[in-house]
Every structure is written in structure tokens, then in C-alpha cells.
Design a protein around this motif. Structure first.
Motif, PDB file in Angstrom:
ATOM      1  N   LEU A  49     -10.402  57.435  57.932  1.00 50.98           N
ATOM      2  CA  LEU A  49     -10.619  57.605  56.489  1.00 50.98           C
ATOM      3  C   LEU A  49     -10.465  56.272  55.760  1.00 50.98           C
ATOM      4  O   LEU A  49     -11.227  55.964  54.845  1.00 50.98           O
ATOM      5  N   ALA A  50      -9.486  55.505  56.167  1.00 45.19           N
ATOM      6  CA  ALA A  50      -9.239  54.210  55.520  1.00 45.19           C
ATOM      7  C   ALA A  50     -10.405  53.251  55.733  1.00 45.19           C
ATOM      8  O   ALA A  50     -10.652  52.383  54.903  1.00 45.19           O
ATOM      9  N   HIS A  51     -11.131  53.422  56.814  1.00 42.45           N
ATOM     10  CA  HIS A  51     -12.231  52.517  57.138  1.00 42.45           C
ATOM     11  C   HIS A  51     -13.577  53.216  57.048  1.00 42.45           C
ATOM     12  O   HIS A  51     -14.540  52.780  57.692  1.00 42.45           O
ATOM     13  N   ALA A  52     -13.654  54.285  56.247  1.00 47.10           N
ATOM     14  CA  ALA A  52     -14.910  55.022  56.087  1.00 47.10           C
ATOM     15  C   ALA A  52     -15.975  54.096  55.517  1.00 47.10           C
ATOM     16  O   ALA A  52     -15.711  53.284  54.653  1.00 47.10           O
ATOM     17  N   ASP A  53     -17.183  54.271  56.006  1.00 51.81           N
ATOM     18  CA  ASP A  53     -18.280  53.372  55.591  1.00 51.81           C
ATOM     19  C   ASP A  53     -19.423  54.119  54.926  1.00 51.81           C
ATOM     20  O   ASP A  53     -20.552  53.669  54.934  1.00 51.81           O
ATOM     21  N   GLY A  54     -19.137  55.279  54.370  1.00 54.75           N
ATOM     22  CA  GLY A  54     -20.201  56.052  53.738  1.00 54.75           C
ATOM     23  C   GLY A  54     -20.916  56.972  54.706  1.00 54.75           C
ATOM     24  O   GLY A  54     -21.937  57.548  54.375  1.00 54.75           O
ATOM     25  N   SER A  55     -20.382  57.147  55.889  1.00 55.69           N
ATOM     26  CA  SER A  55     -21.037  57.978  56.900  1.00 55.69           C
ATOM     27  C   SER A  55     -20.643  59.442  56.817  1.00 55.69           C
ATOM     28  O   SER A  55     -20.869  60.187  57.752  1.00 55.69           O
ATOM     29  N   GLY A  56     -20.041  59.864  55.716  1.00 54.10           N
ATOM     30  CA  GLY A  56     -19.636  61.258  55.596  1.00 54.10           C
ATOM     31  C   GLY A  56     -18.138  61.427  55.639  1.00 54.10           C
ATOM     32  O   GLY A  56     -17.626  62.461  55.240  1.00 54.10           O
ATOM     33  N   ASP A  57     -17.419  60.449  56.137  1.00 54.41           N
ATOM     34  CA  ASP A  57     -15.958  60.512  56.180  1.00 54.41           C
ATOM     35  C   ASP A  57     -15.364  59.716  55.019  1.00 54.41           C
ATOM     36  O   ASP A  57     -14.321  59.112  55.138  1.00 54.41           O
TER      37      ASP A  57
END
Length: 99
Positions: A49-57
Motif C-alpha cells: 500500500l505504501a508503494h502503490a503505483d496506481g495499479s488498483g492498490d
């Protein structure tokens, strides 16, 4: 092997709720208020979650920073192969969620 699924949506909701009262919160603070229930798998989900890149997470407008100058120990209870409770620990840089 027993399998379980970590509910990332519930973890993201926990982050959002914590940030309703504050502008930032560390991963260690989040875990102090809601300890890991699924051990390392849940810890990895928070890091995803901390490193989410817009991929849905994503955290929908929230951001996460990693302060590599500060190490934080993250501890949780686990069960060993004999069914005994053991304390596990991971040391990682401070993760800060912010709105």
C-alpha cells in the motif's frame, strides 16, 4: 499448507481512518492501534500500500514516505511448528502515511 488472504482494502481503510484525525501516521503507530493478525503477509501488504503505483492498490490521494534514516522494529506474535507462541520481529525504515 494453510492459505489466507490479506484484505488490503481493510488495511487501506485503517490508514484512512487514522489520518482523519492527523496529517500523518507511521506504520508502527498503525500497528500499535491494530496489531498484525496475519504476520509477515499482512506487513508486506501494508508495504505494498505504501508503494502503490496506481495499479488498483492505491490509497486514493494519500501518500507514503520512507524515512531511511530511522529504523523501526515491527513485532508480532506468531506460532511455531509446535504450536507455541513466538515473537517475530522485522526491522525496516520508518514508513509514514500522509494525506
Amino acid at each position: 499448507f494453510s492459505q489466507f488472504i490479506v484484505d488490503k482494502a481493510a488495511l487501506a481503510q485503517h490508514v484512512r481512518r487514522s489520518l482523519q484525525q492527523r496529517t500523518q501516521v507511521t506504520l508502527a503507530e498503525l500497528l500499535a492501534s491494530r496489531p498484525l493478525q496475519q504476520g509477515l503477509a499482512e506487513l508486506v501488504a501494508y508495504l505494498e500500500l505504501a508503494h502503490a503505483d496506481g495499479s488498483g492498490d492505491t490509497l486514493d490521494g494519500l501518500h507514503a514516505l520512507v524515512d531511511e534514516a530511522v529504523d523501526e522494529p515491527i513485532r508480532w506474535q506468531a506460532t511455531n511448528a509446535m504450536g507455541e507462541a513466538v515473537l517475530r520481529e522485522a526491522r525496516l525504515p520508518r514508513v509514514i502515511f500522509a494525506r
